[in-house]
Scaffold this motif. Sequence first.
Motif, PDB file in Angstrom:
ATOM      1  N   VAL A 138      -4.279  -5.395  -7.639  1.00  0.00           N
ATOM      2  CA  VAL A 138      -3.942  -3.988  -7.838  1.00  0.00           C
ATOM      3  C   VAL A 138      -4.551  -3.546  -9.165  1.00  0.00           C
ATOM      4  N   CYS A 139      -5.285  -2.445  -9.140  1.00  0.00           N
ATOM      5  CA  CYS A 139      -5.898  -1.923 -10.357  1.00  0.00           C
ATOM      6  C   CYS A 139      -5.709  -0.408 -10.410  1.00  0.00           C
ATOM      7  N   VAL A 140      -5.979   0.153 -11.585  1.00  0.00           N
ATOM      8  CA  VAL A 140      -5.817   1.593 -11.782  1.00  0.00           C
ATOM      9  C   VAL A 140      -7.104   2.155 -12.353  1.00  0.00           C
ATOM     10  N   SER A 141      -7.500   3.319 -11.859  1.00  0.00           N
ATOM     11  CA  SER A 141      -8.687   4.015 -12.363  1.00  0.00           C
ATOM     12  C   SER A 141      -8.449   5.511 -12.239  1.00  0.00           C
ATOM     13  N   GLU A 142      -8.563   6.209 -13.397  1.00  0.00           N
ATOM     14  CA  GLU A 142      -8.363   7.662 -13.435  1.00  0.00           C
ATOM     15  C   GLU A 142      -7.023   8.047 -12.803  1.00  0.00           C
ATOM     16  N   ARG A 143      -5.986   7.362 -13.244  1.00  0.00           N
ATOM     17  CA  ARG A 143      -4.593   7.604 -12.833  1.00  0.00           C
ATOM     18  C   ARG A 143      -4.384   7.441 -11.313  1.00  0.00           C
ATOM     19  N   MET A 144      -5.183   6.624 -10.709  1.00  0.00           N
ATOM     20  CA  MET A 144      -5.039   6.325  -9.286  1.00  0.00           C
ATOM     21  C   MET A 144      -4.957   4.809  -9.092  1.00  0.00           C
ATOM     22  N   LEU A 145      -3.878   4.365  -8.418  1.00  0.00           N
ATOM     23  CA  LEU A 145      -3.710   2.941  -8.124  1.00  0.00           C
ATOM     24  C   LEU A 145      -4.432   2.607  -6.826  1.00  0.00           C
ATOM     25  N   SER A 146      -5.044   1.464  -6.779  1.00  0.00           N
ATOM     26  CA  SER A 146      -5.714   1.004  -5.557  1.00  0.00           C
ATOM     27  C   SER A 146      -5.351  -0.453  -5.290  1.00  0.00           C
ATOM     28  N   GLN A 192       0.822  -1.210   0.000  1.00  0.00           N
ATOM     29  CA  GLN A 192       0.000   0.000   0.000  1.00  0.00           C
ATOM     30  C   GLN A 192       0.861   1.267   0.000  1.00  0.00           C
ATOM     31  N   LYS A 193       1.981   1.241   0.706  1.00  0.00           N
ATOM     32  CA  LYS A 193       2.889   2.391   0.718  1.00  0.00           C
ATOM     33  C   LYS A 193       3.486   2.627  -0.665  1.00  0.00           C
ATOM     34  N   LEU A 194       3.820   1.565  -1.345  1.00  0.00           N
ATOM     35  CA  LEU A 194       4.362   1.708  -2.698  1.00  0.00           C
ATOM     36  C   LEU A 194       3.299   2.275  -3.640  1.00  0.00           C
ATOM     37  N   ALA A 195       2.051   1.795  -3.500  1.00  0.00           N
ATOM     38  CA  ALA A 195       0.974   2.321  -4.349  1.00  0.00           C
ATOM     39  C   ALA A 195       0.752   3.807  -4.083  1.00  0.00           C
ATOM     40  N   ALA A 196       0.792   4.219  -2.820  1.00  0.00           N
ATOM     41  CA  ALA A 196       0.628   5.636  -2.477  1.00  0.00           C
ATOM     42  C   ALA A 196       1.761   6.470  -3.057  1.00  0.00           C
ATOM     43  N   ARG A 231       3.189   7.522 -17.243  1.00  0.00           N
ATOM     44  CA  ARG A 231       2.188   6.531 -17.649  1.00  0.00           C
ATOM     45  C   ARG A 231       1.797   5.656 -16.448  1.00  0.00           C
ATOM     46  N   GLU A 232       0.479   5.504 -16.276  1.00  0.00           N
ATOM     47  CA  GLU A 232      -0.011   4.705 -15.154  1.00  0.00           C
ATOM     48  C   GLU A 232       0.294   3.221 -15.328  1.00  0.00           C
ATOM     49  N   THR A 233       0.486   2.774 -16.582  1.00  0.00           N
ATOM     50  CA  THR A 233       0.804   1.350 -16.801  1.00  0.00           C
ATOM     51  C   THR A 233       2.156   0.980 -16.199  1.00  0.00           C
ATOM     52  N   VAL A 234       3.100   1.931 -16.244  1.00  0.00           N
ATOM     53  CA  VAL A 234       4.412   1.672 -15.643  1.00  0.00           C
ATOM     54  C   VAL A 234       4.288   1.569 -14.126  1.00  0.00           C
ATOM     55  N   ALA A 235       3.558   2.484 -13.522  1.00  0.00           N
ATOM     56  CA  ALA A 235       3.353   2.442 -12.066  1.00  0.00           C
ATOM     57  C   ALA A 235       2.612   1.180 -11.661  1.00  0.00           C
ATOM     58  N   LEU A 236       1.603   0.782 -12.449  1.00  0.00           N
ATOM     59  CA  LEU A 236       0.834  -0.421 -12.146  1.00  0.00           C
ATOM     60  C   LEU A 236       1.729  -1.662 -12.191  1.00  0.00           C
TER      61      LEU A 236
END
Length: 549
Positions: A376-384, A336-340, A353-358
Motif C-alpha cells: 500500500v502506498c500513497v501519492s498525491e493524497r491518494m492511496l493505492s 481495497q474497499k478500506l483504501a477507497a 493527513r494521508e499518513t494516518v490513512a496509510l
Amino acid sequence: MFIEKTNSHGKYTCYLLRENYREGGKIKHRTIANLSACSEEEIHAMRLALKHKKDLASLIQKCPDVTLRQGLSVGAVWLVYDMARQLGIADALGYSTDGKLALWQVIARVIDQGSRLSAVRLAGSHAACDILGLDEAFDEDDLYANLDWLDTHQARIEDRLFQTAWPERRPGLYLYDVTSSYLEGVCNELGAFGYNRDGKKGKRQIVIGLLCDEKGKPLSIEVFAGNTQDQATVASQIHKAAKRFGGGDITFVGDRGMLKSRQVEDLKEYGFHYITAITKPQIESLLNTGVFQMELFDQELAEIESQDGIRYILRRNPDRASEVRQNRHDKLSSLQKLAAKQNEYLAAHPRARETVALRAVRERGEKLHVTEWVSVCVSERMLSVNVDAQALSEIEKLDGCYVLKTDLRRQVVDKETIHDRYKDLAHVEWAFRISKTVELEMRPIHVRLTSRTRGHALVVMLAYKIVQELALRWQTLNLTVQEGMDELASVCTMEMTLGGKKQAHQIPEPRPSVQHLLEAASVRLPTVLPCKGIKVASRKNLQENRLTR
C-alpha cells in the motif's frame, strides 16, 4: 383359573393356583403353582386380579384407595441406559454407588447438557433412581465428588471399555488428535494461555487429546494444561497403546506437525509405524532440495520414496485450492474497499493527513496476512493497493497441496490406503465438534480442580460413544440425536399409589413414532419399574420447603 384353599388334618393350610380343562368330554383340574408361601394379603390381591382380569378398570373403581397419575419421564433415560449397557459402559463403570452416579452423569450429558446442578434437577423429573437402582438421593456435591472418583478410576474404566470393544484382536491403527477448549473463568488449575483453536482471544484454555481406534471410536481422553504443545501430548498416547492396549504391529496416525523427530523416535522404540502430514515450510524445503518436484502435484496421487526409506504421498485438492484463492481474493477486496473509503475521506477533508490513512490500511493488511504479496502506498493524497504478481504466483503454487509422510513399506500397504487412513482423522475432528458444541456441549466447564476437569472430560467422551452409536442406528431416520431424545422424553410412567403410598411405575405403550425410535436403536421399554420413592433435589432449598412469612 382360580385359587383353591385346602386344609390338611385341620392343621396346615395350602393355597394352589389351579385351572380347569376338558378332556374326553370331562372337566378336570390341574395345579399350576403352589402359593402357600404367599401372605394372606398377596392371596387376596391375586384373587381380586383373577376376578376382574377382563376389566381391570372396574377393579380400580372397587378400590378407592388406588389412584393413577402421571409419573416421571422414563423414555429417554431408559434408552440411554440400555445403550450404555449394550456398549459396555455400565459394566466398565461398575455397579457401586459411585459407578451409578457416574453413569447418571453420562446419561444426563446425552439428554440435556449442563452443570452438575442441572443434572440433579434433571434427575428430579426423570426416573433416574428407579432405573439405575440408586438407594438414596444425591445432590450436586455428590456429583462433583464423583468427578474425583472418575479421575481416579479412569484408566481402569478405559481398559474395560477397550476389552469390550476389542475382545479378541487388537486394532492395527490408532487415530490421535488434539483440540483446545476455552475457559470463562481464571481459576481452573489447568487453565493457561496457548494456541486457541476456538478463536477466543484473551481467554485461558485447556488442551484435550483424544485417542481413537481404526473405526473412529474413542478409546481414551486426556486433558493437559492450556499451554501444552501438540507434540508434547503424544508420548503418553504411545505409552497407552503399547502398555495398556496390548501393543503389537501398530500404525499411529497424527495430524500435521504433531509427529516430529522426537515422537518418531518414541514410536520406533516400541516398533510402531506412523502416518502424518508435513507442514508447508517442510514441503518448500523438500522442493528446494529436490526430493520431489511441483509436477508431481498434478497427478491424482503421487508417491516418492527417499533414500532413508521414508515415503511421501503427494496430492493437490482442487476444492481446497479454490477455497484458499477465493479467501485470498476476499481479503484483497476488503483491503481495497478500506483504501477507497480512506481516499474519499482525504478528498472531503483537506486537512486530514494521508499518513494516518496509510497507517490504517497497512494495519488492516497485516491483520489479513496479505503483506507478502500486497503493498500500500500513497501519492498525491491518494492511496493505492498494489499486488505483487510474482510473489502471489509463488504463494499460489502450493494452494491445496499437502504431503503425507510414513515409514510403512510399499509391500505392506499402498499409497491409496495410506491416504485413506490419514483422512480417517476426520472421525476425531467430528468427535471434537460434537463434544465441544452441538449435542454434548463440553463448554462452559463448571469445575476448577484438575481431577474434576479430567473427570468431566471422561463423562463427555463416554456420552459421545453413546451419541455416536445412536447417530449410526438412527441414520435412516429424519431427525438428529437431540430431537430423538426430546421425543423419547415425552414418555412418562403411570404412577400407581395405594393408600397414599407409591407402589409401582407402569410404563404405557409408546406411540408409533417413539416405538420406531426404540426399534431402530434395538431398545425395548419395560412394562413396569420398581418405585423406590427417592426424591432427588439440590442442596439449595426447594420452593415448597421454604418458610412462608
